[in-house]
Design an enzyme around this catalytic site. Structure first.
Site, PDB file in Angstrom:
ATOM      1  N   THR A 149      -6.360 -11.942  24.683  1.00 44.83           N
ATOM      2  CA  THR A 149      -7.652 -12.576  23.940  1.00 44.83           C
ATOM      3  C   THR A 149      -7.302 -13.746  23.459  1.00 44.83           C
ATOM      4  OG1 THR A 149      -8.383 -10.386  23.176  1.00 44.83           O
ATOM      5  CG2 THR A 149      -9.099 -12.251  22.103  1.00 44.83           C
ATOM      6  N   LYS A 159     -15.435 -11.243  24.122  1.00 45.16           N
ATOM      7  CA  LYS A 159     -14.250 -10.580  23.301  1.00 45.16           C
ATOM      8  C   LYS A 159     -14.279 -10.953  22.100  1.00 45.16           C
ATOM      9  CE  LYS A 159     -10.837  -8.008  22.011  1.00 45.16           C
ATOM     10  NZ  LYS A 159      -9.420  -8.185  22.614  1.00 45.16           N
ATOM     11  N   ASN A 189       1.465 -18.243  24.107  1.00 44.69           N
ATOM     12  CA  ASN A 189       2.077 -17.217  25.104  1.00 44.69           C
ATOM     13  C   ASN A 189       1.459 -17.256  26.671  1.00 44.69           C
ATOM     14  OD1 ASN A 189       1.990 -15.169  22.352  1.00 44.69           O
ATOM     15  ND2 ASN A 189       3.825 -15.920  23.172  1.00 44.69           N
ATOM     16  N   LEU A 237      -1.258 -10.529  26.735  1.00 43.26           N
ATOM     17  CA  LEU A 237      -0.056 -11.414  26.109  1.00 43.26           C
ATOM     18  C   LEU A 237      -0.607 -11.734  24.550  1.00 43.26           C
ATOM     19  CD1 LEU A 237       0.842 -13.855  28.802  1.00 43.26           C
ATOM     20  CD2 LEU A 237       2.516 -12.322  27.879  1.00 43.26           C
ATOM     21  N   PRO A 238      -0.011 -11.916  23.741  1.00 46.15           N
ATOM     22  CA  PRO A 238      -0.611 -11.915  22.176  1.00 46.15           C
ATOM     23  C   PRO A 238      -1.465 -13.249  21.855  1.00 46.15           C
ATOM     24  CG  PRO A 238       1.940 -11.370  22.348  1.00 46.15           C
ATOM     25  CD  PRO A 238       1.454 -11.933  23.722  1.00 46.15           C
ATOM     26  N   LYS A 242      -5.947 -13.300  13.934  1.00 42.69           N
ATOM     27  CA  LYS A 242      -5.969 -14.281  15.167  1.00 42.69           C
ATOM     28  C   LYS A 242      -7.298 -14.530  15.757  1.00 42.69           C
ATOM     29  CE  LYS A 242      -5.307 -13.312  19.311  1.00 42.69           C
ATOM     30  NZ  LYS A 242      -4.724 -12.810  20.458  1.00 42.69           N
TER      31      LYS A 242
END
Length: 331
Positions: A127, A202, A101, A96-97, A277
């Site tokens: 992420t 990440k 979310n 998911l973004p 983001k």
């Protein structure tokens, strides 16, 4: 029972050498329990396809129904919402973004945790903020399920070819079960520690990636201004100490490499908005841990500025184009 099934597949292979591929695929899928998949965007779509290729029946959903078309045609079962996925599968992957979310997909009115089965394995490859991963893990634990964070590196190309790198955080005892699924979609599956450590790895990787891409773009632009041919300059960089992924694999200058977004007007790949983001997540965690990240902060500012200047949906390597336009405006 599993041993019997494995033996049956062995006998089918020995006795029926000319079995139709579709039949073999169906037999293989029948021998594996379904895997749920939520989020069929640029990354989730090829990841789900690779699960299907490895013989796993997939039960999927996406907030945009049109995103389900390709995997449905390949045999996936499409349902209306994440809760229905959880009702039909006890191993679920989400891609998911953003953090909101993820929270909605897991804990919302039609979220996974509304119908999750005890003992289910929930793997989130989005992420997001490591703190949110920890919150979701705690919520899942209350329902008797196991949550692991497993963000990825490699982009759309690696997702399509099944060569992603997964950075996994969660209970070490559950890593083998997660690895079984993740190796269908990736070349590297690395255990990082407890829940949230996959996200930490990440975030650190993407901060370095952004800094490296900006540095490569500035270097290439300077060289071009000094009269160097961009292909020659890239060749020199890639045989010298300045070599990096952004220069030798994902060069930001149009015409230097084929098969990368810079050769396609910066379409596809990893969006500038998503990079902004991720850099924001890095800034938040740096603030919380009192960690100085001056270059990370500058990279975050630059990518936020790019989003405001119309680059949000272009690949993050479009920072080269952004620098060129800034240069032209300054003349």
């Amino acid at each position: 029972m599993a041993a019997v099934l494995r033996g049956s597949r062995f006998l089918v292979g020995r006795c029926c050498k000319h079995v139709d591929f579709a039949f073999v695929s169906t037999r293989s899928m029948a021998s594996k329990t379904p895997v749920g998949f939520v989020g069929l965007g640029n990354m989730g779509n090829p990841m789900a396809k690779n699960l299907l290729k490895h013989g796993y029946p997939v039960i999927a959903t996406d907030v945009f129904p049109e995103s389900c078309k390709e995997v449905r045609e390949l045999g996936a079962q499409i349902v209306d919402n994440p809760a229905e996925v959880a009702d039909k599968a006890d191993r679920i992957i989400t891609m998911l973004p953003s953090s909101p979310n993820v929270v909605d997909v897991y804990t919302g009115p039609n979220g996974i945790l509304k119908k999750v089965k005890k003992g289910s394995l929930l793997i989130d490859s989005s992420t997001i903020d490591p703190a949110v991963s920890k919150e979701m893990a705690a919520a899942a634990e209350k329902m008797g399920a196991v949550f692991m964070d497993a963000p990825v590196s490699g982009g759309v190309g690696a997702a399509s070819s099944g060569k992603l790198t997964f950075m996994v955080g969660g209970a070490e005892a559950e890593f083998t079960a997660a690895q079984e699924l993740l190796t269908c979609m990736g070349a590297n599956v690395v255990y990082c520690g407890q829940v949230g450590t996959g996200q930490a790895a990440k975030i650190c990787n993407n901060m370095l990636l952004a800094i490296g891409m900006i540095g490569t773009s500035e270097t290439m632009n300077l060289g071009i201004r000094l009269g160097l041919d961009p292909k020659l300059l890239a060749k020199i960089l890639n045989m010298s100490s300045g070599r990096c992924w952004s220069s030798d694999t994902y060069n930001p200058v149009p015409g230097v490499m084929e098969g990368v977004p810079s050769g396609n007007n910066y379409q596809g790949g990893f969006g500038t908005q998503l990079m902004a983001k991720d850099l924001g997540l890095a800034q938040n965690t740096a603030t919380n841990t009192k960690t100085p990240v001056p270059l990370g902060s500058l990279a975050h500012q630059m990518y936020r500025m790019m989003c405001a200047r119309g680059y949000a949906n272009k690949d993050f390597s479009s920072v080269f184009q952004f620098l060129r336009e800034e240069e032209e405006e300054g003349q």
